[in-house]
Enzyme design. Structure first.
Site, PDB file in Angstrom:
ATOM      1  N   GLU A   1      -2.805  -9.723   9.139  1.00 18.90           N
ATOM      2  CA  GLU A   1      -1.934 -10.595   8.334  1.00 18.90           C
ATOM      3  C   GLU A   1      -0.559 -10.765   8.943  1.00 18.90           C
ATOM      4  O   GLU A   1       0.096 -11.776   8.745  1.00 18.90           O
ATOM      5  CB  GLU A   1      -1.692 -10.020   6.935  1.00 18.90           C
TER       6      GLU A   1
ATOM      7  N   ASP B   1      -0.697  -4.897   5.933  1.00 14.74           N
ATOM      8  CA  ASP B   1      -1.689  -5.776   5.305  1.00 14.74           C
ATOM      9  C   ASP B   1      -1.417  -5.953   3.814  1.00 14.74           C
ATOM     10  O   ASP B   1      -0.756  -5.131   3.190  1.00 14.74           O
ATOM     11  CB  ASP B   1      -3.098  -5.220   5.504  1.00 14.74           C
ATOM     12  N   GLU B   2      -1.960  -7.017   3.271  1.00 16.57           N
ATOM     13  CA  GLU B   2      -2.025  -7.259   1.838  1.00 16.57           C
ATOM     14  C   GLU B   2      -0.714  -7.009   1.104  1.00 16.57           C
ATOM     15  O   GLU B   2      -0.659  -6.247   0.144  1.00 16.57           O
ATOM     16  CB  GLU B   2      -3.115  -6.363   1.202  1.00 16.57           C
ATOM     17  N   VAL B   3       0.360  -7.641   1.560  1.00 21.35           N
ATOM     18  CA  VAL B   3       1.632  -7.493   0.853  1.00 21.35           C
ATOM     19  C   VAL B   3       1.662  -8.496  -0.301  1.00 21.35           C
ATOM     20  O   VAL B   3       1.519  -9.694  -0.100  1.00 21.35           O
ATOM     21  CB  VAL B   3       2.823  -7.740   1.800  1.00 21.35           C
TER      22      VAL B   3
ATOM     23  N   HIS C   1       0.816  -1.224   0.000  1.00 20.08           N
ATOM     24  CA  HIS C   1       0.000   0.000   0.000  1.00 20.08           C
ATOM     25  C   HIS C   1       0.841   1.262   0.000  1.00 20.08           C
ATOM     26  O   HIS C   1       0.515   2.244   0.662  1.00 20.08           O
ATOM     27  CB  HIS C   1      -0.949   0.010   1.203  1.00 20.08           C
TER      28      HIS C   1
END
Lengths: 544, 526
Positions: A393, A340-342, A280
Site C-alpha cells: 500500500e 499496510d491498511e491505514v 496495526h
C-alpha cells in the site's frame, strides 16, 4: 535437470490408497501417485544425476567430517552443530556400538564437507546476498559436499540427508548421486504472527527447524500488531508490560529473541522483524501515552484511538529511540516497517490533524499525511543503517520511497499487475499474495500454492530480476500453538519448492510422490506435518 | 448439613434476581437448569475430598467412581502445589441410586444428575454412576482460580439431563491409522464435552487395522502395516475400558458391502470380481452377495465383533454401494435372475443388508445403518436405527420426516461433517443446527435419538486430529446435550466457548483458538 536412471528405493515406505468415495466432495483433484525418479528430495535441486548403484551407510562408522582442504574446521561451531543434527536425522535411533566389521559391500563411510572459499562466513549472519549454492557428489567410499560458504553446506547437508533411505532390511542406503544446486530466489520466507496469538518459543524454534528442511531462509517475524505487543523492549519496557496479553507469560524477552536469532542463524535463516506502523498499532498505545491518534466523536474525543499520531514530534522521538533499539537487537540488514491498511477515519475525525493537514497544504488527501509519516520514519530508520521492507500500500498510495526499498506484495487480486507496476518503478519486490496459508479449505490446496509462477507477469528481464522471492504467510487470527504446525506443513513446503527449484519443476504428480515422503520425513523428525491425503507413514506422529 | 445448605439456597435464590451472575456461564455444555450466586467458597487441595453418601448404593470399591475421583482431582486442581496451610475443608458427597459400577453404559442409561454446591460441601445425586460422571464434570468446570492461584467455587445449583440420548463422535481409523493415544485422548475430551458414544469407523477401503482373532489375515494383509498399524485385541479392550470409565459407549462399525476393498486382501473370494467383457478385470467390487460363503464369513466375523464390543448396538454401514462391478459380473447377474430381481440392483443390496441385519439379530444386537439402507426401501426390522449423513438442509429435513414416519429411530450426522474445513468461525454453523426442525408429530420427533460429529480421515491423522476436532465438536456437544432455547444465541455462546477451550487446553487437549486472543496457559507442545 538430468536424471539418467530410475530411482526406486524409498526412504520411507509410503502407500496411498484412494478412497473411492469421499462423501460428497467430488471436486477434489487427486494427483496420481507413482514413484518419483527423484525419491524423496524436496525441494528438488537444480541438477540431479542419480544412479541405481546403491551404497550402505554404516551405523557404526559413518561420519560427517570437514574435508582436509576446507577453509572451515573444528572451530566452526555452526557446521559442527549441523553435522550432529544431520547425523541424528540420518540415524534417528541411537547409533550402534561396537567394532566396525569388515565390509562385504560397497559403502559410504564419510561425508566430507569442503568449504571452498577462503572466508567460510561461519560466524556471520546469513544475509540477502549469502551464497547458498553447493555441489554434492555421493560415491563409495566417500561423499563430498562442496560449497563456497557455510550456507550452501547447510543446504547440501539437508539434501544429503534426504538421499538416505532404508533398504528392505532396514539398512541405511544411498545411491550414487551428483547434485549441483542453488536457489532460484534469494528471499524464501515464512511469516508468523505472534501478536494475534502468542506463540511460545518452542513453537517458533520447531518451525525454524522445519523451515531449514524446506530450504526456507527468511523468518519474517510479524512480532507485534493491534491485539498484543509481546516484544519486550529494553528502552520502553511498558510497551509489553501494558500491551502484551500477559506481562510475564506472553512476552519475548531479549534473551528469547537472541535465542531465536541464533537458532535461525545456525540453520542459515535470517530473522526479519516487522514493527508495523502507523496502522496495526492498538497494542502500542497501551504502554506509550500519546503515541496513537485520539479519535473524535463530533467535537470531543471518543476514547478510542487510531493509527500513530503523525503530527507530534514526540512520535518521531519515540520512533527514533525505538528503532535504534530494534536495529541493534535484530542483526539482519532489513527491517520490515509494515505500512499496510491505514484507516484514515480516525485521522479525519481529529481536529488537530485537520489543522495540520491544512498547514501542510495536504487538502483532504490523507494518503499525503501517511506519506509524510512514512517519509519521516524511513529517514529515521535510514540513520540506523538498515534497509527496509514495506507492504504494497505504501507504494500504491504514492509514498516516495528510496530506491533500495523492498516492496512486499500481499493483496490477493491481480498480483501480476502489482508486480509489474512495482518492478517498473524499479523496486525490488517479494510476493506473498498467493501464499496466505491461513486461508484454509477442504482438500489438497497445496497444489494451488505449488502452481503459482511468480514471474508470470508482463515485464522485461530486468524487471523480473527485481522479484527476489516470496513469502508464505500464516496470519494468526485462527492459529496458535495448538494448530500452527500441522496447518503450516506440508502446505508451506509447496511454496518452498516453488521458490527454490527451477521454474520448469512443475509436474504435480511427481511433486505429490516426493511431498508425501517429505511429509513423512518431517513427521519422523518430530514435526506434526499433516497428511496430504489418505495413506500412512511408516512412523506415525507420536505426539498427541 | 444438607438441609442447612438448602435454606441458604433459598436466600440466595432471592439474591440472583438482583444480580447478574457470571459463573452461570462456566459449564459447557449448558446444564438444563443452573443457577448460582456470588457467594464463593475456597477450595484447598489439601482439604478436599470426594465421598460416597451413606445412603448411596455406590460405595468405596465402585471402581468406576473411584477412578473418576482420581481423575477429577487433578482436573479441578490443575496446578496443585503442596501447600502446607489450609483453611476451608470441602467435601463432594456423591449419592448414586443404582450402582452399575462394573457395567457398560448403554442406549438407555440415565445420565441425569443434581448438583448443589454450598459452603464446605457439594452434594451430587444421580440415579446411575453415568449421571454421577456427568455431574463430576460439571462440578470440575465450576471451580476456577483467581490471579493468586487460589481455587474457588460459587454457590450453585444444577439439575441436568441430556436432551438427546445419543451424542456421538465418529473417528475413521482406516483412511489414516490413529495411534491408540490419539483415540484415548479423544475419549478424554469427549467426556469433558459430555459426549457418550465413540463411533469407531474402524475399517474401510484403504486399510483394515482391526486385528481379528478369527480371521487374522484381514489385518495382516489389509492393514497399512501388519504390526505397527493395527489394533490388537488388547488395544481394543483398552479403548473400551477407557471409554467405559468415562461413560462412553464404543459403537463399532464394520461397513459392508461397499467400502470393503481392504477386506478383500485377507479374505479371497469375499469381494465381487469385476469383469471387463467376459473376463475378470483383476479389480474387485463390493462384497459378493451371490455367494453363501460371504454370509458364512460375515456370521463368524460378527460373532467375534459382537463379543469383543459389549455395546448392544453394532453399525453395519451399508452406504455408497457402487453397482457397476456387480453388473459386470456374470455370476451376480445369474443370481439376480434366479432371485427374480430383474435389473434392479437395489434389490440385491436390500437382500444383502437384510441378511446382515438378521445375522446381527441372531447375535442379540441391534443394527445401526447409514440412511442408504432406508432409501432403498429394504425390509429391515423396525428397531433398526438409521443414520443420516448426506443431503442439503432441505433434503435432511425430508429424510428425517420420512424415516421417522416409517417408525424408525434416527441419528443425525449430516450437518456435523467436521472434517470439512473452512476459513473462519465455522463452529457457529454447527452450533445453530436444529435437529428437530422438520415436519412431523411429537411421536416422530422422539424417534430422533441424537446426533453425531463425523471426522472422516481423508485429510486427518494424529498430526492434526485434535485441533481440528476441538473446540468445533464442542459446538455440537452443546447442541446435543443442552436445551435449545437456552442455547440459541451464538453471541452468548462465544465467550463461554472461548473459556471452555482454554479449559480444554489446560487439561492437555490441543483445542484450537476460536479467534484472536489468548489463554492464561497456552499449549506447550508443538
Amino acid at each position: 535437470m538430468i536424471a539418467t536412471l530410475k530411482f526406486t528405493a524409498l526412504l520411507l515406505a509410503v502407500v496411498v490408497c484412494r478412497a473411492t468415495q469421499d462423501y460428497g466432495y467430488k471436486d477434489v483433484e487427486e494427483p496420481t501417485l507413482g514413484d518419483s525418479q527423484y525419491g524423496s528430495l524436496w525441494p528438488l535441486p537444480q541438477k540431479v544425476q542419480m544412479s541405481t548403484v546403491a551404497f550402505k551407510l554404516s551405523g557404526v562408522s559413518f561420519q560427517i567430517v570437514d574435508a582436509k582442504e576446507s577453509s572451515s574446521g573444528a572451530s566452526c561451531s555452526l557446521l559442527q552443530n549441523a553435522y550432529r543434527r544431520y547425523d541424528e536425522y540420518i540415524f534417528p535411533i541411537s547409533r550402534m556400538q561396537g567394532q566396525n566389521k569388515k565390509k562385504a559391500f560397497a559403502s559410504v563411510s564419510e561425508l566430507q564437507v569442503w568449504i571452498t572459499s577462503a572466508d567460510s562466513e561461519c560466524d556471520n549472519y546469513p544475509s540477502v546476498t549469502s551464497d547458498e549454492s553447493y555441489k554434492l557428489s555421493v560415491d563409495s567410499p566417500v561423499a563430498v559436499l562442496k560449497a563456497p560458504k557455510v550456507w550452501g553446506a547447510l543446504r547440501g547437508l539437508e539434501t544429503f540427508s534426504q538421499l538416505v533411505y532404508e533398504d528392505e532390511y532396514g539398512a541405511k542406503s544411498i545411491n550414487r548421486t551428483e547434485i549441483q544446486d542453488f536457489p532460484r530466489f534469494t528471499h524464501r520466507g515464512l511469516l508468523l504472527d505472534s501478536s494475534r496469538h502468542f506463540l511460545p518459543i518452542k513453537v517458533i524454534l520447531a518451525n525454524l527447524e522445519a523451515m531449514a528442511w524446506n530450504k526456507f531462509n527468511v523468518f519474517h517475524w510479524h512480532i507485534v500488531d493491534d491485539p498484543s505487543f509481546p516484544y519486550m523492549s529494553r528502552t520502553f519496557p511498558q510497551l509489553s508490560q501494558q500491551g502484551a496479553y500477559h506481562p510475564y507469560t506472553h512476552v519475548y524477552t531479549p534473551s528469547d529473541v537472541k535465542m531465536i536469532i541464533e537458532f535461525a542463524r545456525l540453520r542459515g535463516i535470517r530473522v526479519v522483524s516487522e514493527f508495523d506502523t502507523p496502522g496495526h498499532t492498538q497494542s502500542w498505545g497501551k504502554g506509550q501515552k500519546d503515541l496513537l491518534t485520539p479519535c473524535y466523536s463530533g467535537a470531543s474525543p471518543s476514547g478510542s484511538f487510531g493509527p500513530v499520531n503523525p503530527i507530534l514530534n514526540t512520535t518521531y522521538d519515540f520512533m527514533a529511540m525505538f528503532f535504534k533499539e530494534v536495529s541493534t537487537v535484530f542483526p539482519d540488514a532489513y527491517i520490515h516497517l509494515g505500512g499496510d491498511e491505514v484507516d484514515f477515519s480516525c485521522w479525519k475525525s481529529n481536529p488537530d490533524i485537520q489543522k495540520f493537514m491544512a498547514q501542510q497544504g495536504f487538502g483532504t488527501d490523507y494518503s499525503k499525511l501517511e506519506s509524510f509519516y512514512i517519509q519521516r520514519l524511513l529517514d529515521i530508520v535510514t540513520t540506523t543503517n538498515k534497509g527496509y521492507m514495506i507492504w504494497q500500500e505504501v507504494i500504491d498510495n504514492g509514498v516516495k520511497l528510496k530506491s533500495n526499498t523492498v516492496v512486499h506484495v500481499w493483496m490477493g487480486n491481480k498480483f501480476e499487475e502489482e508486480l509489474q507496476k512495482v518492478t517498473e518503478a524499479g523496486f525490488t519486490t517479494i510476493l506473498s499474495a498467493p501464499w496466505y496459508l491461513d486461508y484454509i479449505s477442504y482438500g489438497q490446496d497445496w497444489q494451488k500454492y505449488y502452481k503459482v509462477e511468480p514471474l508470470s507477469f508482463n515485464g522485461t528481464d530486468a524487471q523480473k530480476k527485481l522479484v527476489v522471492g516470496g513469502e508464505a504467510c500464516l496470519w494468526g487470527e485462527y492459529v496458535d500453538a495448538t494448530n500452527l504446525t500441522p496447518r503450516l506443513w506440508p502446505r508451506a513446503s509447496a511454496v518452498g519448492e516453488r521458490l527454490w527449484s527451477d521454474k520448469d519443476v512443475k509436474d504435480t504428480n511427481d511433486a505429490y510422490s516426493r511431498l508425501i515422503q517429505h511429509r513423512c520425513r518431517m513427521v519422523q523428525r518430530g514435526i506434526p506435518a499433516e497428511p496430504l491425503f489418505t495413506g500412512y507413514c511408516a512412523h506415525e506422529y507420536k505426539g498427541v | 448439613l444438607a438441609r442447612r445448605c438448602y435454606k441458604q439456597w433459598l436466600w440466595f435464590m432471592v439474591l440472583f434476581m438482583s444480580f447478574s451472575v457470571i459463573y452461570v456461564d462456566a459449564v459447557w455444555p449448558m446444564p438444563q437448569m443452573i443457577s448460582s450466586s456470588m457467594a464463593r467458597y475456597t477450595l484447598n487441595p489439601r482439604e478436599f475430598i470426594f465421598q460416597y453418601s451413606s445412603g448411596s448404593s455406590a460405595q468405596p470399591g465402585c471402581s468406576l467412581l473411584d477412578s473418576a475421583f482420581e481423575r477429577y482431582f487433578p482436573l479441578i486442581f490443575t496446578d496443585y502445589r503442596h501447600d502446607e496451610w489450609f483453611r476451608f475443608p470441602f467435601t463432594v458427597v456423591v449419592h448414586v441410586e443404582r450402582a452399575e459400577c462394573e457395567g457398560y453404559p448403554d442406549a438407555d442409561s440415565s445420565e441425569s444428575y443434581k448438583l448443589s454446591v454450598c459452603s464446605g460441601q457439594a452434594a451430587l445425586r444421580a440415579e446411575t454412576v453415568w449421571g454421577a460422571l456427568r455431574g463430576l464434570e460439571s462440578f470440575s468446570q465450576l471451580v476456577y482460580q483467581d490471579d493468586f492461584g487460589e481455587y474457588f467455587v460459587n454457590e450453585t445449583k444444577i439439575e441436568d439431563f441430556p436432551r438427546f440420548q445419543f451424542r456421538g463422535i465418529l473417528l475413521d481409523t482406516s483412511r489414516h491409522y490413529l495411534p491408540l493415544h490419539a483415540i484415548l485422548k479423544t475419549l478424554d475430551a469427549m467426556s469433558y464435552n459430555k459426549f457418550n458414544v465413540f463411533h469407531w469407523h474402524i475399517v474401510d477401503d484403504p486399510s483394515f487395522p482391526y486385528q481379528s482373532s478369527t480371521f487374522p489375515d484381514l489385518s495382516s494383509k489389509g492393514a497399512f502395516h501388519p504390526s505397527t498399524h493395527v489394533y490388537t485385541q488388547i488395544d481394543v479392550k483398552r479403548v473400551i475400558a477407557h471409554a467405559r470409565l468415562r461413560g462412553i459407549r464404543v459403537l463399532a462399525e464394520f461397513d459392508s458391502p461397499g467400502h470393503t476393498q481392504s477386506w478383500g486382501k485377507g479374505q479371497p473370494g469375499l469381494l465381487t470380481p469385476c469383469y471387463k467383457g467376459t473376463v475378470p478385470s483383476g479389480t474387485f467390487g463390493p462384497v459378493n452377495p451371490a455367494n453363501s460363503s460371504s454370509y458364512q464369513f460375515m456370521t463368524r466375523l460378527f460373532k467375534e465383533v459382537t463379543s469383543v464390543f459389549p455395546d448392544s448396538y453394532v453399525h453395519l454401514g451399508g452406504d455408497e454401494v457402487d453397482f457397476t462391478c456387480w453388473k459386470s459380473n456374470p455370476d451376480v447377474r445369474g443370481f439376480m435372475l434366479k432371485m427374480g430381481f430383474g435389473t434392479d440392483y437395489t434389490k440385491l443390496e436390500s437382500y444383502y443388508m437384510e441378511n446382515m441385519v438378521n445375522i446381527t439379530k441372531g447375535l442379540n444386537k441391534t443394527a445401526i445403518v447409514w440412511q442408504d439402507v432406508f432409501d432403498y426401501h429394504e425390509k429391515i426390522p423396525v428397531d433398526t436405527v438409521l443414520h443420516i449423513w448426506k443431503g442439503s438442509p432441505g433434503q435432511i429435513q425430508q429424510e428425517l420426516s420420512s424415516i421417522t414416519l416409517a417408525g424408525y429411530r434416527v441419528i443425525l450426522a449430516a450437518p456435523w461433517y467436521i472434517n470439512h474445513i473452512d476459513y473462519g468461525q465455522d463452529w457457529e454453523k454447527y452450533y445453530t443446527i436444529q435437529p428437530l426442525n422438520f415436519t412431523g408429530t411429537e411421536q416422530q420427533k422422539k424417534l430422533v435419538i441424537g446426533g453425531e460429529v463425523c471426522m472422516w480421515g481423508e485429510y486427518v491423522d494424529a498430526t492434526n486430529l485434535s485441533p481440528r476436532l476441538w473446540p468445533r465438536a464442542s459446538a455440537a456437544g452443546e447442541r446435543l446435550w443442552s436445551d435449545e432455547r437456552m442455547t440459541s444465541s451464538v453471541i452468548d455462546a462465544f465467550p463461554r466457548l472461548v473459556d471452555f477451550r482454554c479449559r480444554l487446553l489446560r487439561r492437555g487437549i490441543q483445542a484450537e483458538p476460536l479467534f484472536v486472543g489468548h489463554c492464561r496457559h497456552e499449549y506447550q507442545g508443538i
